[in-house]
Design an enzyme around this catalytic site. Structure first.
Site, PDB file in Angstrom:
ATOM      1  N   HIS A   1      33.151  37.097  36.586  1.00 39.44           N
ATOM      2  CA  HIS A   1      32.171  36.999  35.505  1.00 39.44           C
ATOM      3  C   HIS A   1      30.740  36.948  36.034  1.00 39.44           C
ATOM      4  CE1 HIS A   1      34.542  36.051  31.656  1.00 39.44           C
ATOM      5  NE2 HIS A   1      35.385  36.554  32.543  1.00 39.44           N
TER       6      HIS A   1
ATOM      7  N   ARG B   1      38.034  33.896  38.595  1.00 39.80           N
ATOM      8  CA  ARG B   1      37.418  34.426  37.379  1.00 39.80           C
ATOM      9  C   ARG B   1      35.901  34.212  37.385  1.00 39.80           C
ATOM     10  NH1 ARG B   1      37.422  32.190  31.664  1.00 39.80           N
ATOM     11  NH2 ARG B   1      37.173  33.988  30.295  1.00 39.80           N
TER      12      ARG B   1
ATOM     13  N   ASN C   1      32.005  33.176  28.188  1.00 40.44           N
ATOM     14  CA  ASN C   1      31.967  32.114  29.197  1.00 40.44           C
ATOM     15  C   ASN C   1      31.990  30.698  28.625  1.00 40.44           C
ATOM     16  OD1 ASN C   1      31.713  34.129  31.173  1.00 40.44           O
ATOM     17  ND2 ASN C   1      29.479  34.084  31.076  1.00 40.44           N
TER      18      ASN C   1
ATOM     19  N   HIS D   1      45.439  38.127  36.753  1.00 39.23           N
ATOM     20  CA  HIS D   1      46.087  37.313  35.721  1.00 39.23           C
ATOM     21  C   HIS D   1      47.508  36.917  36.115  1.00 39.23           C
ATOM     22  CE1 HIS D   1      43.222  38.605  32.218  1.00 39.23           C
ATOM     23  NE2 HIS D   1      42.634  37.870  33.140  1.00 39.23           N
TER      24      HIS D   1
END
Length: 329
Positions: free
Chosen positions: A68, A64, A94, A193
């Site tokens: 990001h 992740r 975040n 996910h």
């Protein structure tokens, strides 16, 4: 006159060759550190392995972190920078959510011991993401390398550019498109996910007054709804639930099977299958990945490579940070 034209042609040829060399040099390559840091892959793999042995969830966190980072200013390690209120770390998507910074610090320290001042933090994040997938049972791939680190971290941009679990499918597709990614990338990268957890704050909106209806989200499996209501009932937004129910830490296609059963945890997960917009967009891909895990793995690899190529800094752009948390002085 002939000699003059020939001479001019010779210089033009040299200039063209020089420009071509610059273009080739600025592209990411799989063997970028083959001479300057030949043991890089082994060093990163060893540290990621240690991190996952300590906490299996860290694999999802490192994956992740790469996502990001790339969606804001490109894949330049800018999410790692400490600073004031407007750095990416402090952005709403975040803050108290993105994890793995300490693991990246540890990897960077080990890499610096082997080859000081050579490997960017951005490339370390990209390799760590690949290793996290592989060590969680997923596919591996050759990571394109040669990124340099950015010197600007933009929290305001992170707030607007990063897809939110509360957004519509059309909005999420649009944000991916802004980053140069397509519908297949939306669905395959959502498959990340299949590992990891999410805080109640990101899905509690589905548990009672969903979208002002006064009722829970009707696309959510009733048994799962009850479990999640119990988990989040005290208003603790930091309590976590697994993203892929019944297949928590294994990188597989089970995430997509859960969507078919109404067991996607986040609204942004379930809308890939259950929303009206999904019927002509994401749903056919979800159904394909349910039937064929190899197709999912292949598309996921391609999408990760595409994502890793979002506006990388190369050549003389950016820097090679000595400390991933601060720009070089």
């Amino acid at each position: 006159m002939k000699k003059s034209c020939s001479l001019r042609g010779y210089y033009l040829c040299l200039i063209n060759m020089f420009m071509l060399l610059l273009v080739v040099r600025s592209q990411l390559t799989t063997d970028f550190y083959s001479s300057s840091c030949p043991n890089l892959s082994k060093i990163v793999r060893k540290e990621v392995q240690k991190a996952l042995m300590n906490e299996m969830r860290m694999g999802a966190s490192l994956l992740r972190l790469h996502f990001h980072d790339c969606f804001v200013n490109g894949c330049d390690g800018s999410i790692l920078l400490d600073g004031g209120a407007d750095v990416e770390k402090s952005a709403i998507p975040n803050l108290n959510s993105v994890r793995g910074y300490e693991v990246v610090d540890t990897i960077k320290s080990s890499v610096e011991s082997a080859c000081s001042g050579v490997v960017s933090c951005a490339d370390i994040v990209a390799i760590a993401a690949r290793d996290s997938v592989f060590l969680s049972g997923g596919p591996s791939w050759k990571v394109l390398l040669g990124r340099r680190d950015g010197t600007v971290s933009n929290g305001t941009l992170a707030n607007s550019a990063l897809p939110s679990p509360f957004e519509s499918l059309d909005s999420i597709i649009s944000k991916f498109s802004d980053a140069g990614l397509n519908l297949t990338d939306v669905v395959s990268l959502s498959g990340a996910h299949t590992i990891g957890r999410a805080r109640c704050t990101f899905f509690s909106n589905r548990l009672s007054n969903f979208s002002g209806t006064g009722s829970p989200d009707t696309t959510l499996d009733t048994a799962m709804l009850s479990d999640l209501q119990s988990l989040c009932q005290n208003g603790d937004g930091n309590a976590t639930a697994v993203l892929d129910r019944n297949s928590t830490d294994l990188f597989d296609n089970h995430y997509f099977k859960n969507l078919q059963s109404g067991k996607g945890l986040l609204s942004s997960d379930q809308i890939l299958f259950s929303s009206d917009e999904a019927n002509s967009t994401a749903k056919p891909l979800v159904e394909s990945y349910i039937k064929d895990s190899g197709l999912f793995f292949g598309d996921f690899i391609n999408s990760m490579i595409k994502m890793g190529n979002i506006n990388p800094k190369t050549g003389s752009d950016g820097e090679i940070r000595k400390n991933c948390r601060v720009i070089n002085s």
